[in-house]
Design a protein around this motif. Structure first.
Motif, mmCIF file in Angstrom:
data_model
loop_
_atom_site.group_PDB
_atom_site.id
_atom_site.type_symbol
_atom_site.label_atom_id
_atom_site.label_comp_id
_atom_site.label_asym_id
_atom_site.label_seq_id
_atom_site.Cartn_x
_atom_site.Cartn_y
_atom_site.Cartn_z
ATOM 1 N N VAL A 5 41.523 -11.352 -19.270
ATOM 2 C CA VAL A 5 40.749 -11.550 -18.049
ATOM 3 C C VAL A 5 41.375 -10.748 -16.914
ATOM 4 O O VAL A 5 42.522 -10.330 -16.987
ATOM 5 N N ASN A 9 40.609 -13.324 -11.676
ATOM 6 C CA ASN A 9 40.182 -14.496 -12.453
ATOM 7 C C ASN A 9 41.376 -15.301 -12.950
ATOM 8 O O ASN A 9 41.339 -16.531 -12.971
ATOM 9 N N ALA A 10 42.422 -14.620 -13.365
ATOM 10 C CA ALA A 10 43.599 -15.326 -13.870
ATOM 11 C C ALA A 10 44.253 -16.153 -12.771
ATOM 12 O O ALA A 10 44.571 -17.326 -12.982
ATOM 13 N N TRP A 11 44.464 -15.550 -11.613
ATOM 14 C CA TRP A 11 45.108 -16.289 -10.521
ATOM 15 C C TRP A 11 44.213 -17.401 -9.986
ATOM 16 O O TRP A 11 44.705 -18.478 -9.619
ATOM 17 N N CYS A 13 42.061 -19.115 -11.742
ATOM 18 C CA CYS A 13 42.137 -20.172 -12.753
ATOM 19 C C CYS A 13 43.450 -20.938 -12.656
ATOM 20 O O CYS A 13 43.473 -22.161 -12.831
ATOM 21 N N VAL A 14 44.543 -20.239 -12.368
ATOM 22 C CA VAL A 14 45.844 -20.904 -12.223
ATOM 23 C C VAL A 14 45.805 -21.895 -11.069
ATOM 24 O O VAL A 14 46.226 -23.049 -11.206
ATOM 25 N N SER A 17 43.263 -24.831 -11.809
ATOM 26 C CA SER A 17 43.787 -25.718 -12.852
ATOM 27 C C SER A 17 44.960 -26.549 -12.348
ATOM 28 O O SER A 17 45.087 -27.726 -12.693
ATOM 29 N N PHE A 65 44.222 -24.638 -19.734
ATOM 30 C CA PHE A 65 43.741 -23.529 -18.911
ATOM 31 C C PHE A 65 44.865 -22.979 -18.044
ATOM 32 O O PHE A 65 44.989 -21.769 -17.865
ATOM 33 N N CYS A 69 45.900 -19.140 -18.404
ATOM 34 C CA CYS A 69 45.674 -18.253 -17.261
ATOM 35 C C CYS A 69 46.994 -17.837 -16.613
ATOM 36 O O CYS A 69 47.096 -16.724 -16.092
ATOM 37 N N GLN A 72 48.106 -14.984 -18.631
ATOM 38 C CA GLN A 72 47.325 -13.798 -18.292
ATOM 39 C C GLN A 72 47.787 -13.201 -16.958
ATOM 40 O O GLN A 72 47.906 -11.975 -16.834
ATOM 41 N N ALA A 73 48.063 -14.039 -15.987
ATOM 42 C CA ALA A 73 48.563 -13.545 -14.702
ATOM 43 C C ALA A 73 49.930 -12.895 -14.863
ATOM 44 O O ALA A 73 50.216 -11.862 -14.254
#
Length: 88
Positions: A5, A9-11, A13-14, A17, A65, A69, A72-73
């Motif tokens: 991602v 989007n990753a940050w 989502c972090v 979440s 999540f 995420c 991913q970040a």
């Protein structure tokens, strides 16, 4: 490894979440203890422990999540430190 991602989007989502885990944990603990403001009136659920179980299931999903995420970040941060060229 390459991120799946985008960084935004990753940050996002972090952050979402993280707050979801905190807020839902508080709500789940209030339902588990049958707090009168959540289970005291006629329209509220009678079995607070069943509601708490559902809420804690959502906490586990949001924790998953958060971990995914966050990884991913981390991959985005690691790739930007190396000076990798990204194509948009």
């Amino acid at each position: 490894m390459k991120p799946i991602v985008s960084a935004l989007n990753a940050w996002s989502c972090v952050v979402i979440s993280f707050f979801a885990v905190i807020i839902l944990s508080i709500l789940g603990s209030l339902y588990r203890s049958n707090h009168h403001s959540f289970t005291g009136s006629e329209g509220d659920p009678e079995d607070g422990t069943a509601v708490a179980g559902s809420i804690f299931t959502a906490v586990i999903v949001y924790a998953g999540f958060f971990v995914f995420c966050g990884f991913q970040a981390f991959l985005h941060v690691r790739s930007s430190r190396r000076g990798a060229i990204t194509l948009n």
